[in-house]
Enzyme design. Structure first.
Site, PDB file in Angstrom:
ATOM      1  N   LYS A 263       0.842  -1.200   0.000  1.00 59.77           N
ATOM      2  CA  LYS A 263       0.000   0.000   0.000  1.00 59.77           C
ATOM      3  C   LYS A 263       0.879   1.252   0.000  1.00 59.77           C
ATOM      4  CE  LYS A 263      -4.032  -1.763   2.509  1.00 59.77           C
ATOM      5  NZ  LYS A 263      -5.020  -1.539   1.434  1.00 59.77           N
ATOM      6  N   ARG A 337     -10.490 -11.348   1.936  1.00 61.48           N
ATOM      7  CA  ARG A 337     -11.303 -12.443   1.389  1.00 61.48           C
ATOM      8  C   ARG A 337     -10.574 -13.779   1.481  1.00 61.48           C
ATOM      9  NH1 ARG A 337     -11.553  -9.208  -4.213  1.00 61.48           N
ATOM     10  NH2 ARG A 337     -11.286  -7.520  -2.721  1.00 61.48           N
TER      11      ARG A 337
HETATM   12  N1  BES Z   1      -8.239  -3.561   4.295  1.00 59.96           N
HETATM   13  C1  BES Z   1      -8.369  -3.210   2.945  1.00 59.96           C
HETATM   14  C2  BES Z   1      -9.659  -2.443   2.657  1.00 59.96           C
HETATM   15  C3  BES Z   1      -9.688  -1.022   3.110  1.00 59.96           C
HETATM   16  C4  BES Z   1      -8.992  -0.062   2.420  1.00 59.96           C
HETATM   17  C5  BES Z   1     -10.465  -0.653   4.156  1.00 59.96           C
HETATM   18  C6  BES Z   1      -9.049   1.255   2.821  1.00 59.96           C
HETATM   19  C7  BES Z   1     -10.550   0.663   4.553  1.00 59.96           C
HETATM   20  C8  BES Z   1      -9.820   1.613   3.888  1.00 59.96           C
HETATM   21  C9  BES Z   1      -8.359  -4.451   2.051  1.00 59.96           C
HETATM   22  O1  BES Z   1      -7.593  -5.500   2.493  1.00 59.96           O
HETATM   23  C10 BES Z   1      -7.804  -4.017   0.736  1.00 59.96           C
HETATM   24  O2  BES Z   1      -6.668  -3.672   0.701  1.00 59.96           O
HETATM   25  N2  BES Z   1      -8.635  -4.050  -0.298  1.00 59.96           N
HETATM   26  C11 BES Z   1      -8.228  -3.638  -1.588  1.00 59.96           C
HETATM   27  C12 BES Z   1      -8.778  -4.620  -2.588  1.00 59.96           C
HETATM   28  C13 BES Z   1      -8.229  -4.435  -3.969  1.00 59.96           C
HETATM   29  C14 BES Z   1      -6.764  -4.834  -3.990  1.00 59.96           C
HETATM   30  C15 BES Z   1      -9.029  -5.277  -4.911  1.00 59.96           C
HETATM   31  C16 BES Z   1      -8.790  -2.241  -1.828  1.00 59.96           C
HETATM   32  O3  BES Z   1      -9.898  -1.963  -1.396  1.00 59.96           O
HETATM   33  O4  BES Z   1      -8.079  -1.427  -2.391  1.00 59.96           O
HETATM   34 MN    MN Z   2      -5.565  -5.316   1.838  1.00 59.14          MN
END
Ligand code: BES
Ligand code: MN
Ligand code: ZN
Length: 490
Positions: A263, A337
């Site tokens: 990230k 997931r």
């Molecule tokens: N924990 C995150 C989701 C999230 C992101 C929650 C920002 C709250 C704020 C999750 O694990 C994630 O990183 N999801 C990705 C999925 C994508 C790679 C398909 C996302 O939402 O960017």
């Molecule tokens: Mn994630």
């Protein structure tokens, strides 16, 4: 925080000793002969007290009243929502002062849900996180007395609200803790501590047991971390064994760096909240332990970190889930997931009447619904209706999102049974479609709480959602979701 409920009208409240009194003043306010009413009536007449919810008028040592501080709080139609707004504003206005004991006064019989809203708003407005501060600014407000003309009719609602507060505060505590103070091991210890409450049992599985179960997807997420994973199984059993349980599955990523699909740095600290689903499950069990309703509930928490490392999973890796389905991990940041799917498969053994997973799953859900409503997905209309109603009643609302099969198109791959991501479009829905593949054997719902589990900015912190929604569902709507309390056929 201690709450008590007392039968006490406005006249009685005027002579009640307390550090602060909050008197709720609705739109159609009709003053009595007491000193408090007279004050409020004068203020309204002078246009100094708008009865709009959230507007307040304060006084110090008001003549004729026994309280030290008085807040007249506009509460509009006196509905649960207005009362929440009124109490939030009133408590915020006194919480930095010295008041320890608050008297919160309703004039007439409170509307349905209004006492609960008052209890929860008072707790919310005075909550402070202290665990990792060397000199904590402790919460000043210690005691709240709710004064109503007749206590008996609202006693059950009051007790539920008290339990909800205790559960919400436990959820906030664990979600707010930074990841080095909330490792999978510590989370498991928090769950084990709940087993001291009546009817609650806790079992914690480690890496060896999880491997034996074949949870290849969950293990894959954890393999880049030095912290060992934990799979937490909580049981609240207070109904005959023949009554099928509701299973709650909480995403317990104690920190989500994204893994190799790392990230960006800004706001990455917020990924300490990525175990808010797990925290909400702990919160629900805490409340159940206090309320002791005659139901059976199982809580499952797959807990681990998502880290980049020499051993971490890489984009394109294929793993085998507990269900036997193979998964191509195209993005290691779609890890929620991957841990949930194995927990869903594990849930089958309980022959549940319903399985609800709770997860900070997608940024896309935050974009879609913001911080007001959680995303709710369900393959079962009755369950969806129950969750929607429970959320509205608890002022912890959700919104149903679609699950059309066409949304699963993007999850197709040549290299495994399913990919863990589709494109950017409809990201919250494609995540739910992924989960649905592992939830075919029971009635299932998924709550995406990415937008609702915490607040950013000045009010940064965990919200304790959706503990309120889940408790309402478990305590009430379980009976109303159109099924009899029988185990699903084998
Ligand atoms: N924990 C995150 C989701 C999230 C992101 C929650 C920002 C709250 C704020 C999750 O694990 C994630 O990183 N999801 C990705 C999925 C994508 C790679 C398909 C996302 O939402 O960017
Ligand atoms: Mn994630
Ligand atoms: Zn995550």
């Amino acid at each position: 925080m201690n709450f008590e409920l007392k039968t006490l009208g406005w006249a009685g409240s005027a002579s009640e000793q307390c550090d602060a009194m909050v008197a709720l003043v609705g739109d159609g306010f009709k003053p009595g002969k007491d000193a408090l009413s007279q004050l409020a009536a004068q203020a309204i007449k002078a246009e100094d007290l708008p009865t709009k919810a959230g507007k307040c008028l304060s006084a110090y040592r008001p003549a004729g009243l026994a309280c030290t501080r008085l807040v007249l709080a506009g509460a509009a139609d006196l509905s649960a929502k207005s009362v929440r707004q009124a109490v939030a504003a009133a408590v915020a206005s006194i919480k930095d002062g010295a008041a320890k004991h608050l008297l919160l006064v309703f004039q007439d019989a409170p509307a349905k849900g209004a006492v609960r809203a008052a209890v929860m708003a008072a707790a919310e407005a005075s909550y402070v996180y202290t665990t990792t501060q060397s000199k904590p600014h402790a919460r000043k407000l210690q005691r709240v007395t709710i004064a109503v003309a007749a206590a008996a009719p609202v006693k059950a609602e009051f007790e539920r609200a008290q339990a909800a507060v205790v559960g919400i505060e436990l959820a906030k505590e664990w979600a707010n803790r930074p990841s080095n103070h909330a490792t999978p091991t510590l989370l498991a210890q928090a769950a084990q501590a709940l087993a001291k409450l009546p009817k609650i049992k806790c079992e914690v599985l480690g890496p060896a047991q999880v491997k034996k179960l074949g949870m290849g997807s969950f293990m894959a997420v954890s393999q880049g971390s030095e912290e060992p994973l934990r799979f937490i199984v909580l049981r609240y059993e207070n109904a005959p064994k023949a009554q099928a349980p509701v299973v709650l599955v909480g995403k317990g990523i104690t920190f989500d760096t994204g893994g190799i699909s790392l990230k960006p740095a800004p706001e990455m600290d917020e990924m300490k909240y990525d175990m808010s689903g797990a925290a909400s499950v702990l919160g629900v069990f805490r409340a159940l332990g206090q309320l002791q309703p005659a139901i059976n509930v199982i809580g499952l928490i797959p807990a681990c970190e998502n880290m980049p490392d020499g051993r971490a999973i890489k984009p394109g890796d294929v793993v085998t889930s507990m269900s036997g389905q193979t998964i191509e991990i195209l993005n290691t940041d779609a890890e929620g997931r991957l841990v949930l799917c194995d927990a869903l498969t594990y849930a089958e053994r309980f022959k549940p009447r319903a399985v609800i997973d709770i997860a900070t799953l997608t940024g896309a859900c935050m974009i879609a619904l913001g911080g007001v409503r959680s995303g709710m997905f369900s393959s079962d209309d009755a369950l969806a209706a129950s969750l929607l109603a429970a959320g509205d009643a608890a002022l912890d609302p959700c919104w149903r999102m679609p699950l059309d099969e066409e949304y699963a198109e993007g999850l197709k791959t040549h290299f495994a049974d399913v990919a863990n991501v589709a494109g950017r479009a409809g990201g919250a829905i494609t995540a739910a479609k992924f989960l649905q593949r592992f939830a075919a054997k029971f009635s299932w719902a998924h709550l995406d709480i990415a937008g609702t589990a915490w607040k950013g900015g000045a009010a940064k912190g965990a919200t304790g959602r959706p503990v309120g929604l889940l408790l309402d569902y478990l305590l009430g709507a379980v009976q109303a979701d159109g099924r009899t309390a029988k185990r699903a056929p084998k």
